[in-house]
Design a protein around this motif. Structure first.
Motif, short mmCIF file in Angstrom:
data_model
loop_
_atom_site.label_atom_id
_atom_site.label_comp_id
_atom_site.label_asym_id
_atom_site.label_seq_id
_atom_site.Cartn_x
_atom_site.Cartn_y
_atom_site.Cartn_z
N GLU A 5 0.85 -1.19 0.00
CA GLU A 5 0.00 0.00 0.00
C GLU A 5 0.89 1.24 0.00
O GLU A 5 1.81 1.37 0.79
CB GLU A 5 -0.88 -0.01 1.26
N LEU A 6 0.61 2.15 -0.92
CA LEU A 6 1.38 3.39 -0.96
C LEU A 6 0.97 4.29 0.20
O LEU A 6 -0.19 4.35 0.58
CB LEU A 6 1.14 4.12 -2.29
N THR A 7 1.94 4.98 0.77
CA THR A 7 1.69 5.84 1.91
C THR A 7 2.18 7.25 1.60
O THR A 7 2.93 7.47 0.65
CB THR A 7 2.42 5.34 3.16
N LYS A 8 1.74 8.17 2.41
CA LYS A 8 2.27 9.52 2.34
C LYS A 8 3.65 9.46 2.98
O LYS A 8 3.78 9.26 4.17
CB LYS A 8 1.34 10.50 3.04
N ALA A 9 4.66 9.63 2.16
CA ALA A 9 6.03 9.43 2.62
C ALA A 9 6.56 10.64 3.39
O ALA A 9 6.25 11.78 3.07
CB ALA A 9 6.94 9.14 1.43
N PHE A 10 7.33 10.36 4.41
CA PHE A 10 8.05 11.39 5.14
C PHE A 10 9.45 10.89 5.44
O PHE A 10 9.69 9.69 5.52
CB PHE A 10 7.31 11.80 6.43
N ASN A 11 10.38 11.82 5.54
CA ASN A 11 11.77 11.49 5.81
C ASN A 11 12.25 12.21 7.06
O ASN A 11 11.89 13.36 7.29
CB ASN A 11 12.68 11.90 4.64
N PHE A 12 13.06 11.52 7.81
CA PHE A 12 13.73 12.10 8.96
C PHE A 12 14.84 12.99 8.43
O PHE A 12 15.67 12.55 7.64
CB PHE A 12 14.29 10.97 9.83
N LYS A 13 14.85 14.25 8.84
CA LYS A 13 15.80 15.21 8.28
C LYS A 13 16.91 15.58 9.26
O LYS A 13 18.07 15.65 8.87
CB LYS A 13 15.03 16.46 7.84
N ASN A 14 16.56 15.83 10.52
CA ASN A 14 17.55 16.37 11.45
C ASN A 14 17.11 16.09 12.89
O ASN A 14 15.93 15.93 13.16
CB ASN A 14 17.68 17.88 11.22
N PHE A 15 18.09 16.07 13.80
CA PHE A 15 17.82 15.90 15.23
C PHE A 15 18.85 16.71 16.01
O PHE A 15 20.03 16.76 15.65
CB PHE A 15 17.94 14.43 15.65
N LYS A 16 18.40 17.35 17.08
CA LYS A 16 19.34 18.00 18.00
C LYS A 16 18.73 18.08 19.38
O LYS A 16 17.51 18.05 19.56
CB LYS A 16 19.74 19.39 17.51
N VAL A 17 19.61 18.16 20.36
CA VAL A 17 19.21 18.40 21.75
C VAL A 17 19.42 19.89 21.99
O VAL A 17 20.52 20.40 21.81
CB VAL A 17 20.05 17.57 22.74
N SER A 18 18.34 20.58 22.35
CA SER A 18 18.43 22.03 22.52
C SER A 18 18.73 22.43 23.97
O SER A 18 19.26 23.50 24.22
CB SER A 18 17.15 22.70 22.05
N LYS A 19 18.38 21.56 24.93
CA LYS A 19 18.61 21.89 26.34
C LYS A 19 18.53 20.60 27.16
O LYS A 19 17.72 19.73 26.86
CB LYS A 19 17.55 22.88 26.81
#
Length: 141
Positions: A5-19
């Motif tokens: 089944e085709l899905t609405k695709a999303f990609n993980f772009k970035n991660f950071k800890v801000s505090k």
């Protein structure tokens, strides 16, 4: 045979800890409770979803905060969708995708502090998805 089944695709772009903050517990091998405070910001024009996740570990006996980590992850959809068109599985899966980075940060932080390493196990995020959806700001301009 099961058809894909085709899905609405999303990609993980970035991660950071801000505090973050860490207060070593007074006793070794402290049991702790975990809290998650998710919120998001979704831009309907660009398809960018920013997921803000605050993780808090509390000493079960004293109730004192052991660790607090504020982090942000960015996800980008294959094209811009209206917020109401975002698939339900995104709200659960995005947190599950982000959490290993939070877990690794916490383990490394406590290891480098030469303290009891705070190891977080596997977590079921089904109950965190709805609060994320409810706490998402939608940018439509």
């Amino acid at each position: 045979m099961v058809k894909a089944e085709l899905t609405k695709a999303f990609n993980f772009k970035n991660f950071k800890v801000s505090k973050f903050s860490y207060d070593e517990p007074e006793t070794e091998n402290t049991d702790f409770d975990m809290e998650f405070q998710p919120k998001g910001r979704y831009n309907e024009k660009t398809g960018l979803f920013e997921l803000y996740l605050t993780f808090i570990a509390l000493d079960k006996i004293s109730g004192n905060k052991i660790i607090k980590v504020k982090s942000v992850a960015e996800f980008i959809f294959d094209k811009p969708y209206l917020f109401i068109e975002l698939p339900e599985y995104f709200f659960t899966n995005s947190i599950a995708i982000m959490f290993p980075y939070v877990r690794a940060f916490i383990s490394t932080l406590t290891l480098q502090a030469n303290a009891n390493v705070l190891m977080l196990g596997l977590i079921k995020f089904g109950n965190v998805a709805e609060p994320l959806k409810e706490n998402t700001e939608v940018i439509s301009e």
